[in-house]
Motif scaffolding. Structure first.
Motif, PDB file in Angstrom:
ATOM      1  N   ARG A  36     -38.652  11.655   5.590  1.00 18.96           N
ATOM      2  CA  ARG A  36     -39.306  11.536   4.217  1.00 18.96           C
ATOM      3  C   ARG A  36     -40.668  11.861   4.556  1.00 18.96           C
ATOM      4  NH1 ARG A  36     -40.330   6.526   3.081  1.00 18.96           N
ATOM      5  NH2 ARG A  36     -38.973   5.615   4.596  1.00 18.96           N
ATOM      6  N   LEU A  37     -41.315  12.659   3.623  1.00 20.43           N
ATOM      7  CA  LEU A  37     -42.639  13.096   3.667  1.00 20.43           C
ATOM      8  C   LEU A  37     -43.465  12.288   2.496  1.00 20.43           C
ATOM      9  CD1 LEU A  37     -44.725  14.774   5.175  1.00 20.43           C
ATOM     10  CD2 LEU A  37     -44.187  16.751   3.956  1.00 20.43           C
ATOM     11  N   GLY A  38     -44.094  11.434   2.740  1.00 17.41           N
ATOM     12  CA  GLY A  38     -44.798  10.555   1.872  1.00 17.41           C
ATOM     13  C   GLY A  38     -43.648  10.140   0.972  1.00 17.41           C
ATOM     14  N   GLU A  39     -43.771  10.418  -0.441  1.00 21.64           N
ATOM     15  CA  GLU A  39     -42.628   9.717  -1.443  1.00 21.64           C
ATOM     16  C   GLU A  39     -41.563  10.821  -1.324  1.00 21.64           C
ATOM     17  OE1 GLU A  39     -43.158   6.688  -2.977  1.00 21.64           O
ATOM     18  OE2 GLU A  39     -44.760   6.749  -1.519  1.00 21.64           O
ATOM     19  N   ARG A  40     -41.602  11.812  -0.892  1.00 22.24           N
ATOM     20  CA  ARG A  40     -40.564  12.923  -0.849  1.00 22.24           C
ATOM     21  C   ARG A  40     -39.491  12.445  -0.072  1.00 22.24           C
ATOM     22  NH1 ARG A  40     -41.551  18.895  -1.178  1.00 22.24           N
ATOM     23  NH2 ARG A  40     -42.948  18.480   0.432  1.00 22.24           N
ATOM     24  N   ASP A  41     -38.086  12.592  -0.319  1.00 16.80           N
ATOM     25  CA  ASP A  41     -37.187  12.470   0.522  1.00 16.80           C
ATOM     26  C   ASP A  41     -36.816  14.173   0.867  1.00 16.80           C
ATOM     27  OD1 ASP A  41     -34.819  12.192   2.091  1.00 16.80           O
ATOM     28  OD2 ASP A  41     -33.620  11.322   0.529  1.00 16.80           O
ATOM     29  N   LEU A  42     -36.885  14.263   2.299  1.00 22.40           N
ATOM     30  CA  LEU A  42     -36.714  15.905   2.697  1.00 22.40           C
ATOM     31  C   LEU A  42     -35.352  16.130   3.068  1.00 22.40           C
ATOM     32  CD1 LEU A  42     -39.939  16.858   5.063  1.00 22.40           C
ATOM     33  CD2 LEU A  42     -39.634  16.940   2.411  1.00 22.40           C
ATOM     34  N   THR A  43     -34.566  14.732   3.243  1.00 24.69           N
ATOM     35  CA  THR A  43     -33.280  15.109   4.201  1.00 24.69           C
ATOM     36  C   THR A  43     -32.310  16.216   3.593  1.00 24.69           C
ATOM     37  OG1 THR A  43     -33.467  12.881   4.046  1.00 24.69           O
ATOM     38  CG2 THR A  43     -31.460  13.770   5.141  1.00 24.69           C
ATOM     39  N   ARG A  44     -32.217  16.403   2.264  1.00 23.16           N
ATOM     40  CA  ARG A  44     -31.359  17.695   1.923  1.00 23.16           C
ATOM     41  C   ARG A  44     -32.146  18.677   1.053  1.00 23.16           C
ATOM     42  NH1 ARG A  44     -27.649  16.200   5.327  1.00 23.16           N
ATOM     43  NH2 ARG A  44     -27.405  14.062   5.437  1.00 23.16           N
ATOM     44  N   LEU A  45     -33.494  18.501   1.163  1.00 22.42           N
ATOM     45  CA  LEU A  45     -34.355  19.698   0.662  1.00 22.42           C
ATOM     46  C   LEU A  45     -34.232  21.097   1.209  1.00 22.42           C
ATOM     47  CD1 LEU A  45     -36.054  19.379  -2.067  1.00 22.42           C
ATOM     48  CD2 LEU A  45     -37.928  19.460  -0.323  1.00 22.42           C
ATOM     49  N   PRO A  46     -33.930  22.116   0.421  1.00 23.84           N
ATOM     50  CA  PRO A  46     -33.954  23.486   1.174  1.00 23.84           C
ATOM     51  C   PRO A  46     -35.241  23.788   1.970  1.00 23.84           C
ATOM     52  CG  PRO A  46     -33.264  23.692  -1.011  1.00 23.84           C
ATOM     53  CD  PRO A  46     -33.576  22.319  -0.944  1.00 23.84           C
ATOM     54  N   ALA A  47     -35.055  24.469   3.046  1.00 23.81           N
ATOM     55  CA  ALA A  47     -36.446  24.501   3.679  1.00 23.81           C
ATOM     56  C   ALA A  47     -37.559  25.343   3.170  1.00 23.81           C
ATOM     57  CB  ALA A  47     -36.029  25.440   5.363  1.00 23.81           C
ATOM     58  N   HIS A  48     -37.005  26.112   2.229  1.00 22.77           N
ATOM     59  CA  HIS A  48     -38.265  26.786   1.553  1.00 22.77           C
ATOM     60  C   HIS A  48     -39.085  26.011   0.556  1.00 22.77           C
ATOM     61  CE1 HIS A  48     -34.926  27.614  -1.142  1.00 22.77           C
ATOM     62  NE2 HIS A  48     -36.162  28.007  -2.221  1.00 22.77           N
ATOM     63  N   GLN A  49     -38.456  24.788   0.267  1.00 21.80           N
ATOM     64  CA  GLN A  49     -39.092  23.894  -0.700  1.00 21.80           C
ATOM     65  C   GLN A  49     -39.748  22.757  -0.145  1.00 21.80           C
ATOM     66  OE1 GLN A  49     -35.866  22.729  -3.366  1.00 21.80           O
ATOM     67  NE2 GLN A  49     -35.593  24.957  -3.904  1.00 21.80           N
ATOM     68  N   ARG A  50     -39.915  22.919   1.444  1.00 22.69           N
ATOM     69  CA  ARG A  50     -40.604  21.827   1.774  1.00 22.69           C
ATOM     70  C   ARG A  50     -41.991  21.664   1.992  1.00 22.69           C
ATOM     71  NH1 ARG A  50     -36.061  19.193   6.115  1.00 22.69           N
ATOM     72  NH2 ARG A  50     -34.383  19.561   4.680  1.00 22.69           N
ATOM     73  N   ASN A  51     -42.643  22.772   1.950  1.00 19.54           N
ATOM     74  CA  ASN A  51     -44.124  22.983   2.009  1.00 19.54           C
ATOM     75  C   ASN A  51     -44.674  22.265   3.252  1.00 19.54           C
ATOM     76  OD1 ASN A  51     -46.556  23.822   0.770  1.00 19.54           O
ATOM     77  ND2 ASN A  51     -46.963  21.866  -0.056  1.00 19.54           N
TER      78      ASN A  51
END
Ligand SMILES: Nc1ncnc2c1ncn2[C@@H]1O[C@H](COP(=O)(O)OP(=O)(O)O)[C@@H](O)[C@H]1O
Ligand SMILES: [Mg+2]
Lengths: 356, 262
Positions: A62-77
């Motif tokens: 998690r990055l702050g409130e965002r769950d990154l686990t399954r987010l595509p790499a180019h949307q992670r910022n």
């Protein structure tokens, strides 16, 4: 906007090989945490998981409130700085820096303005038109830094960014990275295998071994109070002596080495002492004195090679249970081959849980 | 400083050079010979064999077919070859090692066999149109060049710049076009040229696949020679040579010739 990064029980595999084992890590908002460990321990893998180039087998990121686990790499910022710079060879320095802005749909004029302002900040304003091939290593890494910073990411990650630079430049660059990171207050994860670099640049350091974090703490604590034998060895506690308590008399604890040498340790000085423990000491922490009447009790040793250190003599000390390194005073040089006593200096030693 | 060469080396080198260049001179001579049969040294001088090429319509139509086949076949081979080369390099450690060799098979299989098997399997069994079969045959013939030459420039491509682009917000497919392709463009051009020339020159595969009404230039040259054996053949060869030299000159001027052999 500063946010925290949280890895919760993350496990990662390459094929069927497990590379990260149940790894948990929290980087506070605005903090710079380093992953420190020898090659192959899983530092890059950890970054790749957070960046989204590798999916964890289990656990969450998690990055702050965002769950990154399954987010595509180019949307992670996330801003990334690589060891080999990874600049776009076909784009000028300015276009390299503006690349991320372009992806965000910024107009040409604004891209140019922001990229140039960022190049100014890293001291490369006059190199905007150059191609990456025409830059030195240090300049390339500055461009890479500018390219990662200009998108104002909530998280910056560095994978051994200084390894390809020469020693002098390494020190300059790490000061610069720290300065820019502080100024922006960007939460950062920094990977290195260089202890000095990790300790000098970080708020906290995670010492890794074989896919696990062995200890995560401030450099001062790691250096003075390692939590286990692995970390102790890593930060230079060259003597790790397994011991077993044989008697307790109030605050005084009598313990034996495997070879049967007896030490009496005061719990007031050493802290709580469990029944089995490892006595960890740097050479400073084991005092070498001549064996004889009226001398403090300790581990009897035979001295080997003596090295002059400037502030003390260092001796190789052999015992039936193993070899140790201890320091003795300059006022009393001892000869190789003579018998001596090794006694632990409480404030320089650590009591660690037994290894196994 | 000049290092002097051993005389034997100089002689050998000159000899090899002569052997390589001699046929070109012979052809050039034969092409301008004012005789109705191929001969060297030329007797007299005429350019009528050159004009003759353009008067024989079969040369015109087959030249156009050859150009079309070479263009489209090469394009098709690149369309398959570039992604294949990319995947082979990008996922090298995850892919079985024999996979790369599959794409080189057409080079290893004798062209005659390739042509014959295509004739048996595609033309006869499937009954596809001749042009399409020629196109497929040539695409297959030049596919190894596409994979190998593009692969060579991908081998020195640093894939971490692809990750850098993605981390900066560029989606993966767009990353391929904005970051990967511009950096392997030299390899793609080289592959195109090599494949194009190979396709233009091919005889053995085309021999099996040409059919009623459709032929390629090399096959037409062969047919013409069997029938007439006049200097037209030599003059066509000269034109083809000029074309090849022209392409090479462009390559040399833009990229440098060494780049084809890299
Ligand atoms: N793409 C990969 N495929 C298989 N194993 C890998 C791959 N990348 C890394 N490894 C293995 O994973 C382990 C951790 O690697 P890595 O995270 O790169 O270590 P570090 O960055 O700490 O040196 C190593 O044992 C390495 O051999
Ligand atoms: Mg690494």
């Amino acid at each position: 906007m500063t946010v925290s990064l949280t890895l919760d029980s993350v496990t990662a595999h390459y094929g069927s090989t497990q590379v990260l084992k149940d790894l948990s890590l929290a980087v506070a908002a605005g903090e710079l945490v380093s992953l420190l460990g020898s090659s192959g321990c899983g530092k890059t893998t950890t970054l790749r998981l957070v960046a989204g180039f590798l999916e964890p087998t289990s656990g969450s990121i998690r990055l702050g409130e965002r769950d990154l686990t399954r987010l595509p790499a180019h949307q992670r910022n996330i801003g990334l700085v690589f060891q080999n710079y990874a600049l776009f060879p076909h784009l000028s320095v300015r276009d390299n820096v503006a690349f991320g802005l372009k992806q965000r749909g910024l107009g040409a004029a604004e891209r140019l303005k922001k990229a140039d302002a960022m190049l100014e900040r890293v001291g490369l304003a006059s190199f905007a038109e150059r191609m990456p091939a025409a830059l030195s290593g240090g300049q390339k890494q500055r461009v890479a830094l500018a390219r990662a910073l200009v998108i104002e990411p909530p998280l910056l990650m560095f994978d051994e960014p200084l390894s390809n630079l020469d020693a002098k430049l390494r020190v300059d660059m790490r000061v610069e990275i720290r300065r820019l990171q502080r100024a922006n207050g960007t939460t950062s994860l920094y990977v290195t295998h260089d202890q000095e670099e990790a300790f000098s640049i970080s708020d906290r350091v995670a010492i890794m071994n074989a896919g696990r974090i062995m200890q995560l703490d401030r450099p001062e604590v790691l250096y003075q109070r390692p939590a286990n034998s692995f970390v102790a060895r890593f930060v230079g506690f060259e003597n790790l002596i397994p011991m077993r308590v044989s008697a307790r008399d109030g605050g005084a604890v009598t313990a034996q080495t495997d070879a049967g040498a007896t030490l009496t340790l005061s719990q007031d000085a050493f802290g709580a002492i469990p029944d089995r423990f490892v006595l960890a000491a740097r050479p400073d922490g084991l005092a070498v004195t001549r064996a004889g009447e009226g001398r403090p009790a300790g581990i009897p040793v035979t001295l080997g090679i003596r090295t002059y250190l400037g502030r003390a003599y260092q001796y190789q000390c052999s015992t039936p249970g193993g070899d140790y390194l201890g320091n003795g005073p300059l006022t009393e040089p001892l000869e190789p081959g003579s018998s001596a006593i090794l006694s632990p200096v409480p404030e320089q030693c650590c009591i660690l849980p037994p290894e196994d | 400083m000049r290092t002097s060469l051993h005389p034997a080396l100089t002689i050998t080198a000159s000899l090899i050079f002569a052997i390589l260049v001699a046929p070109l001179f012979i052809i050039l001579g034969a092409a301008v010979s004012d005789t109705s049969y191929l001969t060297f040294p030329p007797q007299g001088f005429t350019l009528r064999w050159f004009t003759n090429i353009f008067e024989i319509s079969a040369f015109r139509t087959t030249a156009i077919t050859s150009l079309q086949i070479a263009m489209l076949g090469t394009a098709l081979a690149l369309l398959i070859g570039i992604p294949a080369a990319y995947a082979l390099n990008r996922f090298r450690i995850r892919l079985p090692s024999w996979l790369a060799n599959v794409f080189v098979l057409p080079i290893l299989v004798p062209e005659i066999v390739l042509g014959f098997s295509l004739l048996k399997s595609v033309t006869i069994s499937l009954g596809l149109p001749v042009f399409l079969v020629l196109l497929l045959g040539h695409a297959l013939l030049v596919l190894p060049y596409a994979v190998r030459v593009v692969g060579a420039s991908l081998a020195s491509f640093d894939f971490s710049i692809e990750e850098a682009a993605i981390s900066l917000g560029c989606p993966p497919l767009k990353t391929f076009f904005t970051v990967v392709l511009p950096n392997i463009s030299a390899g793609v051009i080289a592959a195109f040229i090599l494949a194009f020339i190979t396709s233009m020159n091919d005889v053995s595969v085309s021999l099996f696949l040409t059919g009623p009404g459709i032929s390629t230039l090399p096959i037409q040259i062969l047919a013409h020679m069997e029938q007439f054996f006049d200097p037209t053949i030599a003059s066509v060869s000269v034109l083809l040579m000029v074309l090849t030299v022209g392409v090479m000159a462009i390559v040399e001027a833009t990229l440098g010739l060494t780049f084809l052999t890299k």
